[in-house]
Scaffold this active site. Sequence first.
Site, PDB file in Angstrom:
ATOM      1  N   ALA A  80       0.828  -1.211   0.000  1.00  0.00           N
ATOM      2  CA  ALA A  80       0.000   0.000   0.000  1.00  0.00           C
ATOM      3  C   ALA A  80       0.860   1.259   0.000  1.00  0.00           C
ATOM      4  CB  ALA A  80      -0.936  -0.013   1.198  1.00  0.00           C
ATOM      5  N   ASP A  81       1.861   1.283   0.881  1.00  0.00           N
ATOM      6  CA  ASP A  81       2.694   2.478   1.006  1.00  0.00           C
ATOM      7  C   ASP A  81       3.546   2.741  -0.234  1.00  0.00           C
ATOM      8  OD1 ASP A  81       1.842   3.304   3.465  1.00  0.00           O
ATOM      9  OD2 ASP A  81       3.427   2.317   4.588  1.00  0.00           O
ATOM     10  N   CYS A  82       3.867   1.699  -0.985  1.00  0.00           N
ATOM     11  CA  CYS A  82       4.718   1.869  -2.169  1.00  0.00           C
ATOM     12  C   CYS A  82       3.930   2.093  -3.452  1.00  0.00           C
ATOM     13  CB  CYS A  82       5.639   0.660  -2.334  1.00  0.00           C
ATOM     14  SG  CYS A  82       6.887   0.499  -1.052  1.00  0.00           S
TER      15      CYS A  82
END
Length: 255
Positions: A172-174
Amino acid sequence: MGVLSGIRVIDISQVWAVPGAAMYLADQGAEVIKVEPPWGDEARRLLTQSPLKMKDGSEIPRHFLPLNRNKKSIAVDITKKEGKEIVYKLVERGDVFLHNMRPEAIKRLGFDYETLSSINPRLIYLDFSPYGKKGPFKDKPAYDRLVQAISGVHGRRFLPDGTPLSAGVWIADCSTPILIAYGIALALLERERTGRGQKVETSLLAGAVSMQSMELVRVESEEKSPPRSLADQAVYSPYRCADGKYIIPIIVKDC
């Protein structure tokens, strides 16, 4: 000089996903002004990896350095009146505004879309949220691993005892920074045609789900659920060889 040279981005976000989007914009020449609180971005203190020691003796967290490359930075307490005025002045001359606060917090600070677009009608405004604007999780905080669970990533691979496994990277963060940068670029292009700014919306959940687009395809006539992941299949997994090295067969069609 990059394709976004001349574009000024005001970034009050912290930690990972939205600062990551600002990083991509800065890589393409945008002037990114990172507005940090006097005590610094939370990413300066998160995780337990040993910091990088710089030539001048200072230390920088390993994950903070790449996320904030090519940016300018100022320390401002945006909870104070004087700090708000600084942000408003930046917005007057800015092109893009980025944040990753929950809706009630950003409105309380006076940095909601309605307020800032009245100051600068040409402003491109990121309205970011962890899980989207609707649903039971809309006001809850999020971290990558939580979003992996809710989006279904954890339901794709399991240990022999049935324990679900997260992905080996921060899905998600990437992925979300790429979606944000893409949306901002499209909004800037649209502004060239209309002269008006707009609000761009996305979430961590949208990023995690977008990484599973092929696996989530279903049709009503299917009687069985599709395989959880190619990684669980014998034709798409690593095998250890006699010399201790690994081989990965990739069989994607019948012969």
